[in-house]
Design a protein around this motif. Structure first.
Motif, PDB file in Angstrom:
ATOM      1  N   MET A 157     -52.862 -27.247 -31.233  1.00  0.00           N
ATOM      2  CA  MET A 157     -53.110 -27.957 -32.479  1.00  0.00           C
ATOM      3  C   MET A 157     -54.601 -28.259 -32.634  1.00  0.00           C
ATOM      4  N   ILE A 158     -55.066 -28.181 -33.870  1.00  0.00           N
ATOM      5  CA  ILE A 158     -56.397 -28.683 -34.220  1.00  0.00           C
ATOM      6  C   ILE A 158     -56.210 -29.781 -35.252  1.00  0.00           C
ATOM      7  N   VAL A 159     -56.767 -30.951 -34.975  1.00  0.00           N
ATOM      8  CA  VAL A 159     -56.799 -32.025 -35.960  1.00  0.00           C
ATOM      9  C   VAL A 159     -58.230 -32.079 -36.478  1.00  0.00           C
ATOM     10  N   ALA A 160     -58.408 -31.845 -37.771  1.00  0.00           N
ATOM     11  CA  ALA A 160     -59.754 -31.699 -38.329  1.00  0.00           C
ATOM     12  C   ALA A 160     -60.023 -32.725 -39.425  1.00  0.00           C
ATOM     13  N   TYR A 161     -61.205 -33.298 -39.378  1.00  0.00           N
ATOM     14  CA  TYR A 161     -61.682 -34.219 -40.423  1.00  0.00           C
ATOM     15  C   TYR A 161     -62.826 -33.538 -41.145  1.00  0.00           C
ATOM     16  N   LYS A 162     -62.820 -33.619 -42.477  1.00  0.00           N
ATOM     17  CA  LYS A 162     -63.918 -33.005 -43.241  1.00  0.00           C
ATOM     18  C   LYS A 162     -64.385 -33.946 -44.347  1.00  0.00           C
ATOM     19  N   GLU A 163     -65.702 -34.072 -44.438  1.00  0.00           N
ATOM     20  CA  GLU A 163     -66.339 -34.848 -45.500  1.00  0.00           C
ATOM     21  C   GLU A 163     -67.408 -33.962 -46.138  1.00  0.00           C
ATOM     22  N   LYS A 164     -67.378 -33.850 -47.463  1.00  0.00           N
ATOM     23  CA  LYS A 164     -68.298 -32.949 -48.164  1.00  0.00           C
ATOM     24  C   LYS A 164     -69.370 -33.722 -48.923  1.00  0.00           C
ATOM     25  N   SER A 165     -70.492 -33.040 -49.161  1.00  0.00           N
ATOM     26  CA  SER A 165     -71.567 -33.627 -49.951  1.00  0.00           C
ATOM     27  C   SER A 165     -72.198 -32.562 -50.838  1.00  0.00           C
ATOM     28  N   THR A 166     -72.535 -32.951 -52.055  1.00  0.00           N
ATOM     29  CA  THR A 166     -73.272 -32.060 -52.969  1.00  0.00           C
ATOM     30  C   THR A 166     -74.657 -32.643 -53.253  1.00  0.00           C
ATOM     31  N   GLU A 167     -75.080 -33.566 -52.396  1.00  0.00           N
ATOM     32  CA  GLU A 167     -76.384 -34.193 -52.553  1.00  0.00           C
ATOM     33  C   GLU A 167     -77.372 -33.572 -51.571  1.00  0.00           C
ATOM     34  N   ASP A 168     -78.487 -34.236 -51.372  1.00  0.00           N
ATOM     35  CA  ASP A 168     -79.523 -33.766 -50.459  1.00  0.00           C
ATOM     36  C   ASP A 168     -78.966 -33.623 -49.046  1.00  0.00           C
ATOM     37  N   ALA A 169     -79.075 -32.430 -48.465  1.00  0.00           N
ATOM     38  CA  ALA A 169     -78.486 -32.167 -47.150  1.00  0.00           C
ATOM     39  C   ALA A 169     -79.119 -33.025 -46.055  1.00  0.00           C
ATOM     40  N   LYS A 170     -80.415 -33.216 -46.118  1.00  0.00           N
ATOM     41  CA  LYS A 170     -81.095 -34.033 -45.105  1.00  0.00           C
ATOM     42  C   LYS A 170     -80.635 -35.479 -45.184  1.00  0.00           C
ATOM     43  N   GLY A 171     -80.506 -35.982 -46.420  1.00  0.00           N
ATOM     44  CA  GLY A 171     -80.020 -37.353 -46.613  1.00  0.00           C
ATOM     45  C   GLY A 171     -78.590 -37.509 -46.124  1.00  0.00           C
ATOM     46  N   PHE A 172     -77.769 -36.478 -46.356  1.00  0.00           N
ATOM     47  CA  PHE A 172     -76.380 -36.506 -45.908  1.00  0.00           C
ATOM     48  C   PHE A 172     -76.319 -36.555 -44.384  1.00  0.00           C
ATOM     49  N   GLN A 173     -77.179 -35.772 -43.748  1.00  0.00           N
ATOM     50  CA  GLN A 173     -77.236 -35.753 -42.286  1.00  0.00           C
ATOM     51  C   GLN A 173     -77.557 -37.147 -41.736  1.00  0.00           C
ATOM     52  N   LYS A 174     -78.482 -37.829 -42.385  1.00  0.00           N
ATOM     53  CA  LYS A 174     -78.854 -39.176 -41.948  1.00  0.00           C
ATOM     54  C   LYS A 174     -77.715 -40.168 -42.172  1.00  0.00           C
ATOM     55  N   SER A 175     -77.039 -40.060 -43.317  1.00  0.00           N
ATOM     56  CA  SER A 175     -75.950 -40.998 -43.605  1.00  0.00           C
ATOM     57  C   SER A 175     -74.778 -40.800 -42.657  1.00  0.00           C
ATOM     58  N   ILE A 176     -74.516 -39.545 -42.278  1.00  0.00           N
ATOM     59  CA  ILE A 176     -73.446 -39.267 -41.309  1.00  0.00           C
ATOM     60  C   ILE A 176     -73.803 -39.859 -39.953  1.00  0.00           C
ATOM     61  N   GLY A 177     -75.069 -39.774 -39.597  1.00  0.00           N
ATOM     62  CA  GLY A 177     -75.512 -40.317 -38.317  1.00  0.00           C
ATOM     63  C   GLY A 177     -75.191 -41.795 -38.164  1.00  0.00           C
ATOM     64  N   LYS A 178     -75.212 -42.539 -39.264  1.00  0.00           N
ATOM     65  CA  LYS A 178     -74.962 -43.984 -39.210  1.00  0.00           C
ATOM     66  C   LYS A 178     -73.491 -44.314 -38.969  1.00  0.00           C
ATOM     67  N   LYS A 179     -72.593 -43.414 -39.379  1.00  0.00           N
ATOM     68  CA  LYS A 179     -71.160 -43.714 -39.221  1.00  0.00           C
ATOM     69  C   LYS A 179     -70.447 -42.740 -38.290  1.00  0.00           C
ATOM     70  N   ARG A 180     -71.206 -41.857 -37.669  1.00  0.00           N
ATOM     71  CA  ARG A 180     -70.617 -40.809 -36.825  1.00  0.00           C
ATOM     72  C   ARG A 180     -69.749 -41.382 -35.710  1.00  0.00           C
ATOM     73  N   ASN A 181     -70.245 -42.392 -35.004  1.00  0.00           N
ATOM     74  CA  ASN A 181     -69.494 -42.937 -33.878  1.00  0.00           C
ATOM     75  C   ASN A 181     -68.128 -43.469 -34.303  1.00  0.00           C
ATOM     76  N   LYS A 182     -68.076 -44.130 -35.437  1.00  0.00           N
ATOM     77  CA  LYS A 182     -66.801 -44.670 -35.926  1.00  0.00           C
ATOM     78  C   LYS A 182     -65.845 -43.554 -36.319  1.00  0.00           C
ATOM     79  N   LEU A 183     -66.368 -42.511 -36.981  1.00  0.00           N
ATOM     80  CA  LEU A 183     -65.529 -41.383 -37.374  1.00  0.00           C
ATOM     81  C   LEU A 183     -64.989 -40.655 -36.143  1.00  0.00           C
ATOM     82  N   LEU A 184     -65.864 -40.430 -35.166  1.00  0.00           N
ATOM     83  CA  LEU A 184     -65.451 -39.775 -33.930  1.00  0.00           C
ATOM     84  C   LEU A 184     -64.362 -40.573 -33.218  1.00  0.00           C
TER      85      LEU A 184
END
Length: 200
Positions: A157-184
């Motif tokens: 089995m693979i359990v997969a989480y996906k979140e998409k963005s159509t905004e600035d990719a660099k900004g998205f990378q930074k915003s994910i970094g702030k909540k990554r631990n909680k999502l993981l």
């Protein structure tokens, strides 16, 4: 042999050729709880005799514009979770050669039975000479690879989480970094009910 098998499985995963597609639960998992939020079944697909895919979203959202989607890829076949993880990281290594923001991390549970790969992919080229996209797109994904049992049969089995963005990719990378631990933590600790395949 297992590596070849998983490559075939990946092709099936994205082939778009379905045995069936509906919102009727096919694997006995009608809903999931992720970070204290309820995710309900949005689509169910049987892509082959051994492969089932079910997508889950927050109960007040639509699949077309959901803020996040959790997908269960269930294979009624014995596929080694470690080998599957290796295949995914190989794929991401190739992607990183041309994707400016593609990065990933691998986490393994203490007894080596489950592996988690979380990664970002975008459409922003790494080559500065390449044509920039009209609109930047980015995805953040968490894949939890695990072997499980269906009765006495070893399955995968693979359990997969996906979140998409159509905004600035660099900004998205930074915003994910702030909540990554909680999502993981949410994916790693998520309780997955035992699969029970629907019989015709």
């Amino acid at each position: 042999m297992i590596r070849k098998l998983f490559s075939i499985v990946v092709l099936l995963l994205f082939s778009g050729i379905f045995y069936s597609q509906n919102t009727e639960d096919l694997i006995g998992v009608p809903e999931l709880t992720f970070n204290e939020s309820k995710y309900v079944l949005a689509s169910a697909q049987q892509k082959s005799k051994v492969q089932f895919v079910q997508e889950y979203i927050l109960e007040d959202e639509r699949i077309e514009d959901a803020s996040a989607v959790i997908t269960i890829y269930f294979f009624k076949k014995n596929i080694d979770a470690k080998e599957a993880t290796y295949q995914k990281t190989e794929e991401l290594d190739r992607r990183a050669e041309t994707d400016k923001y593609c990065t990933y991390n691998v986490t393994e549970n203490p007894n080596g039975t489950e592996f988690v790969v979380d990664f970002i992919t975008t459409n922003v080229p790494k080559d500065k000479k390449a044509e920039a996209p009209e609109q930047e797109l980015a995805d953040y994904n968490i894949y939890r690879f695990r072997n499980t049992l269906l009765g006495e049969e070893s399955t995968f089995m693979i359990v997969a989480y996906k979140e998409k963005s159509t905004e600035d990719a660099k900004g998205f990378q930074k915003s994910i970094g702030k909540k990554r631990n909680k999502l993981l933590e949410g994916i790693i600790t998520m309780t997955i009910p035992s699969v029970t395949l629907k019989t015709n």
